[in-house]
Structures are given as C-alpha cells and as structure tokens.
Write a protein that holds these residues in place. Structure first.
Motif, PDB file in Angstrom:
ATOM      1  N   ILE A  36       0.838  -1.203   0.000  1.00  0.00           N
ATOM      2  CA  ILE A  36       0.000   0.000   0.000  1.00  0.00           C
ATOM      3  C   ILE A  36       0.875   1.257   0.000  1.00  0.00           C
ATOM      4  O   ILE A  36       0.644   2.210  -0.754  1.00  0.00           O
ATOM      5  N   VAL A  37       1.903   1.262   0.871  1.00  0.00           N
ATOM      6  CA  VAL A  37       2.801   2.416   0.976  1.00  0.00           C
ATOM      7  C   VAL A  37       3.548   2.635  -0.340  1.00  0.00           C
ATOM      8  O   VAL A  37       3.702   3.774  -0.809  1.00  0.00           O
ATOM      9  N   LYS A  38       3.997   1.537  -0.946  1.00  0.00           N
ATOM     10  CA  LYS A  38       4.727   1.640  -2.217  1.00  0.00           C
ATOM     11  C   LYS A  38       3.834   2.238  -3.307  1.00  0.00           C
ATOM     12  O   LYS A  38       4.261   3.120  -4.065  1.00  0.00           O
ATOM     13  N   LYS A  39       2.586   1.798  -3.388  1.00  0.00           N
ATOM     14  CA  LYS A  39       1.654   2.296  -4.403  1.00  0.00           C
ATOM     15  C   LYS A  39       1.383   3.786  -4.202  1.00  0.00           C
ATOM     16  O   LYS A  39       1.402   4.577  -5.158  1.00  0.00           O
ATOM     17  N   LYS A  40       1.141   4.191  -2.948  1.00  0.00           N
ATOM     18  CA  LYS A  40       0.870   5.601  -2.670  1.00  0.00           C
ATOM     19  C   LYS A  40       2.100   6.463  -2.942  1.00  0.00           C
ATOM     20  O   LYS A  40       1.990   7.591  -3.414  1.00  0.00           O
ATOM     21  N   SER A  41       3.276   5.911  -2.637  1.00  0.00           N
ATOM     22  CA  SER A  41       4.516   6.634  -2.894  1.00  0.00           C
ATOM     23  C   SER A  41       4.703   6.882  -4.391  1.00  0.00           C
ATOM     24  O   SER A  41       5.112   7.968  -4.812  1.00  0.00           O
ATOM     25  N   GLU A  42       4.386   5.878  -5.201  1.00  0.00           N
ATOM     26  CA  GLU A  42       4.489   6.021  -6.656  1.00  0.00           C
ATOM     27  C   GLU A  42       3.496   7.058  -7.160  1.00  0.00           C
ATOM     28  O   GLU A  42       3.809   7.855  -8.065  1.00  0.00           O
ATOM     29  N   GLU A  43       2.292   7.075  -6.598  1.00  0.00           N
ATOM     30  CA  GLU A  43       1.280   8.046  -7.017  1.00  0.00           C
ATOM     31  C   GLU A  43       1.721   9.479  -6.708  1.00  0.00           C
ATOM     32  O   GLU A  43       1.464  10.403  -7.477  1.00  0.00           O
ATOM     33  N   MET A  44       2.420   9.639  -5.559  1.00  0.00           N
ATOM     34  CA  MET A  44       2.825  10.977  -5.130  1.00  0.00           C
ATOM     35  C   MET A  44       4.192  11.377  -5.681  1.00  0.00           C
ATOM     36  O   MET A  44       4.593  12.541  -5.596  1.00  0.00           O
ATOM     37  N   GLY A  45       4.919  10.414  -6.237  1.00  0.00           N
ATOM     38  CA  GLY A  45       6.222  10.705  -6.820  1.00  0.00           C
ATOM     39  C   GLY A  45       7.311  10.977  -5.802  1.00  0.00           C
ATOM     40  O   GLY A  45       8.312  11.630  -6.106  1.00  0.00           O
ATOM     41  N   ARG A  46       7.125  10.467  -4.582  1.00  0.00           N
ATOM     42  CA  ARG A  46       8.121  10.644  -3.515  1.00  0.00           C
ATOM     43  C   ARG A  46       7.872   9.604  -2.426  1.00  0.00           C
ATOM     44  O   ARG A  46       6.790   9.027  -2.325  1.00  0.00           O
ATOM     45  N   PRO A  47       8.885   9.370  -1.574  1.00  0.00           N
ATOM     46  CA  PRO A  47       8.678   8.435  -0.456  1.00  0.00           C
ATOM     47  C   PRO A  47       7.660   8.993   0.539  1.00  0.00           C
ATOM     48  O   PRO A  47       7.579  10.210   0.741  1.00  0.00           O
ATOM     49  N   LEU A  48       6.883   8.110   1.159  1.00  0.00           N
ATOM     50  CA  LEU A  48       5.997   8.527   2.249  1.00  0.00           C
ATOM     51  C   LEU A  48       6.826   8.681   3.518  1.00  0.00           C
ATOM     52  O   LEU A  48       7.739   7.901   3.784  1.00  0.00           O
ATOM     53  N   THR A  49       6.498   9.687   4.319  1.00  0.00           N
ATOM     54  CA  THR A  49       7.280   9.988   5.512  1.00  0.00           C
ATOM     55  C   THR A  49       6.464   9.757   6.779  1.00  0.00           C
ATOM     56  O   THR A  49       5.227   9.748   6.756  1.00  0.00           O
TER      57      THR A  49
END
Length: 484
Positions: A36-49
């Motif tokens: 889930i985190v990887k998918k959202k990170s790809e959508e936002m174009g940056r790592p989730l913090t």
C-alpha cells in the motif's frame, strides 16, 4: 532493513488469509502494508514519511523503537517534520499535564491535516488505555485515524492496513493481556546501547499511580528470550544495555519456572561483548539481599541504582501503599552502600500528596539529607482519575505545594552539586555517546554511575569506552581530558 525480518515478510502469501499465529500474522500485514505504501509513494512521486514522538518513561522509549522498526520495515521514511504523511504519538499519562500536551498538539495537527487530507494521525501508549480519553477522542477529535494502547503495539502494521481498507477511525485498545509477542523489527536510537524489556506491567498499585491500570498486570519475559535478544545486540555492536521493567525486583515471579532478577543479571553478565549493564526501576519493598550481592560481585553491573523514595514520611508512605517505612528505606540504603561503597543513588520524590503536612515534608527533607542522593526527580503530586489518591480528602493547597517543591528542589540541587564531584581528579571509564552539541570538538559521555562528562575528542570515539581524567566538576557534570 534486517535480512531476517525482510525474509520473514517476503515469505508471506497475500493471496491467502492472514496467519492466526504471532508474529507471522504481523509479517503478513507488514507485507500488505508495504504494498500500500509503495503504491501511494508512486502516485505521489516521492517516499511517504513518518514522524514519531515519544512521551514519558524509558519503557515508552523502548516501545517507540519497536514502532519505528515496523514503520521503516513497511517503507515509510522518518522525518522530524510533523507535516509528515503519518504522525504517531506514543503517549504518557502519569501526570495530567502529559495528557494536556497531547490534546494541544492534536489541535496543531488538525490544521495541518486540513491542508493534507491524506495525512494519517495515530495515537498509542498509556494515555489511550483510559476509557474517558478514548471517548473524548472519538467525540471531539474525529480527524485522528488510529488509536491503540500499550498491550498491542505489535499490531501497528495490521491497524494501518485496516485504516486504509475501512477509510474510517480505527480503535483497538485492550484492557489487559498475558501475551508477549517476540521477534518483531526494532530500530535502536543508539547503535552502541539499548534498552531491553524484561517484563511488562505492575502489580504494586501505589495509590497515586495510574500505571497498573494502563500497563496491566506483571508479565515477565522468559530468560531464554531475554538472553537471546542481548546476544543479538552484542553481536550488533551494543556494549551497554538497560534492563527495563516497572519493578525489575519482581521479575520472574510469574514464570512457570521462577527466576529471580539477580539470577537473570548473572546470566546476562556472562554474555561477551556487553560491557555495562544498567536496570530500572527498583521498588524498595522487595530489593533483595541476593540482588545487592549481585551488584557487589558482578563487574559489568553499573554502580548506579535508581531507588524511588516518593516520601520520607512513614505515614504518607502508608497512604501511598508503598509498603515500606522511612526507617526500612534508610536501612536498605545502608546495606547497599556497605556492599557497593561507591554507588550512585538517585530517586523519585512526590511533593503535595493528599494530607501531607509540614512535618511530613520535613521527614522527606531529612531522608534527602541523610542519604545524599546524586540526583532526584522531584514531582508535584498530580491527581489522576481512577487512582485511590484522587478520591482522598485533604488535597494540599497549590501555593503550599509549590513552596515545598521549591525548597526540596533547592536542597536536592545543593546536595547533588556536592556529591556528584567525588571522582574529581581521577581517571574513569566513559562510554562516549555523542558529539557535544554545545562545544565544537568536544564529546559527551557517561561514567558507570551515569554522571555526564564532556571532553575534547574525535567523533570516531562515539560508542567506545575510553579512559578520561576528570579535571573539573561542574556540580552535575565533569569536564575532562582523554587519557592516551
């Protein structure tokens, strides 16, 4: 990422139902959360913090290292900025002020979340074990996403997945537990020292204390699991450990095959690579002769004992349900000092307990002067709903409490400044902890008795135990020089 944790996570089959057994169930949810985190990170174009703030005691600090390990395992990157994608507060509730601080910071987070609706806010820890707190959050702080307590911090990944799937507030607070889940990720603050939980919960029910109600009954970890964790830490470069429990003196009493805390200390002392062993907290009522002897004979056990007094008045101690008298406390101190003459003694003291008179307070001052503590954590009594003391009459007026607190603090500081300098002009072993943030080119470390030392040195020495000559005493710390 630790290879063992990574492999256990990768081995999970997300096409099947989650395992029922722990810790494999949590590795299943870590893998699912990672996706889930990887998918959202790809959508936002940056790592989730993520931002993790820990309030309160060293037990909480150790819990936060476990939470940190899980968050990094699933792909979040840490930041100190509370504009993070995931903000987690590990709360304390020992004093009312701790609760008020959390509510204040939640108001600030709400303004941030209004600008970033995808932000997740989670609360865990002791404060969440209070039912009225949870009800207040559900009613007035609906923007909080996840609420859990002290007994199920290992479920963090599972709760995050549940929040993503349900798209509504997740509340998972257990009243109590007899479970201890081992073999989950943990990320230490320091590479060279670490806390090690040996037990959880408390059975003492001091009348002023909320801890037994929010941490639950005592549960001791098995010696096998503790020793295995310490060995792994030693293999990873840790030289100092702090054995943690609400009352380490009662360790092992509820095990199928009882083991005393002194016996555990002896086993831990045999582990190669570990140079220093600390522990806290010790309750005076059951600090045994066996433990005093272990402290005397085991070189790795640091000459420092935190022995909470709380009050010097036997009458107040009885009302506190501490189960020792002023005389018994002083007798215990004498035994400890006879066995370990150079020991550093520190303590906790509460001022303004219900019904405390000036005579009671003078008894406390007498103990402080007689013992000569290296330092003392002094507290104004905080009325905690749910404790016996909260219902007591004769609550002491605020102005009287403040006056006593100021007088006690002044006396503690006067004595501390005197006794903390007793190693002046000697060479001592110092564990170097970090570069001194107040003086360029200096390092900060600690003696075995926990006193801080500042001295010139290279940052490459951080994590090493070195010889330092103590040139000057500043009352609560030393200035020294490295001995070649």
């Amino acid at each position: 990422m630790n290879d063992e944790y990574r492999l256990r996570m990768e081995a999970q089959d997300l096409t099947k139902q989650p395992p029922t057994e722990e810790p494999e169930r949590q590795y299943y949810f870590m893998k699912k959360c990672q996706e889930i985190v990887k998918k959202k990170s790809e959508e936002m174009g940056r790592p989730l913090t993520f931002s993790l703030t820990s309030f309160g005691c060293q037990m909480n600090a150790r819990d936060s290292e476990k939470l940190l390990g899980i968050l990094e395992q699933i792909g979040y990157e840490e930041t100190e900025d509370e504009h993070a994608d995931f903000v987690l507060y590990n709360t304390c509730t020992v004093r009312e002020n701790a609760n008020l601080r959390v509510y204040g910071r939640l108001g600030y987070l709400n303004t941030i979340k209004k600008k970033n609706p995808d932000m997740l806010i989670a609360l865990c820890g002791c404060m969440m074990q209070e039912q009225e707190v949870v009800e207040k959050l559900k009613k007035s702080y609906r923007f909080v996403d996840i609420i859990f307590g002290t007994h199920n911090i290992f479920k963090l990944a599972e709760l995050i997945v549940k929040r993503f799937e349900q798209q509504k507030m997740v509340v998972d607070v257990w009243e109590g537990t007899d479970r201890i889940v081992e073999e989950l990720p943990s990320e230490r603050k320091y590479p060279f020292k670490s806390g090690v939980n040996i037990m959880f919960g408390c059975n003492n029910f001091c009348s002023y204390c909320i801890v037994p109600y929010v941490r639950g009954r005592e549960r001791s970890r098995s010696p096998k699991d503790i020793l295995e964790e310490v060995r792994r830490l030693a293999d990873d470069g840790v030289v100092e450990i702090m054995l943690l429990g609400q009352n380490v003196n009662s360790y092992g009493k509820n095990l199928k095959n009882p083991v005393s805390f002194a016996q555990l200390l002896k086993q831990v002392s045999k582990i190669e690579g570990i140079e220093r062993i600390r522990f806290m907290t010790s309750h005076p009522k059951d600090l045994s002769e066996e433990l005093i002897e272990a402290m005397r004979t085991l070189p790795k056990v640091c000459p420092h004992l935190h022995l909470p007094l709380q009050s010097g008045s036997t009458r107040i101690l009885r009302e506190m349900n501490r189960r020792y008298t002023k005389e018994q406390y002083l007798e215990l101190v004498e035994k400890i000092r006879c066995a370990v003459p150079d020991i550093s003694l520190t303590t906790d003291i509460i001022v303004g307990f219900p019904g405390e008179t000036e005579e009671d307070f003078q008894e406390t001052l007498d103990v402080v002067q007689t013992v000569g503590f290296d330092s003392a954590f002094t507290f104004i009594y905080s009325r905690r709903t749910g404790t016996l003391a909260a219902k007591m009459e004769n609550q002491v007026p605020e102005d009287i409490v403040k006056d006593r607190f100021d007088r006690l603090l002044a006396e503690v500081q006067r004595i501390s400044a005197k006794v903390c300098g007793r190693h002046l002009h000697t060479t001592q072993k110092v564990l170097v902890e970090e570069p001194d943030d107040h003086a360029e080119g200096y390092l900060t470390g600690r003696l075995g008795n926990n006193t801080i030392v500042h001295f010139p040195g290279d940052p490459s020495l951080v994590g090493k135990i070195v010889d330092v000559y103590l040139e000057e005493s500043k009352g609560f710390y030393y200035m020294g020089r490295l001995e070649c």
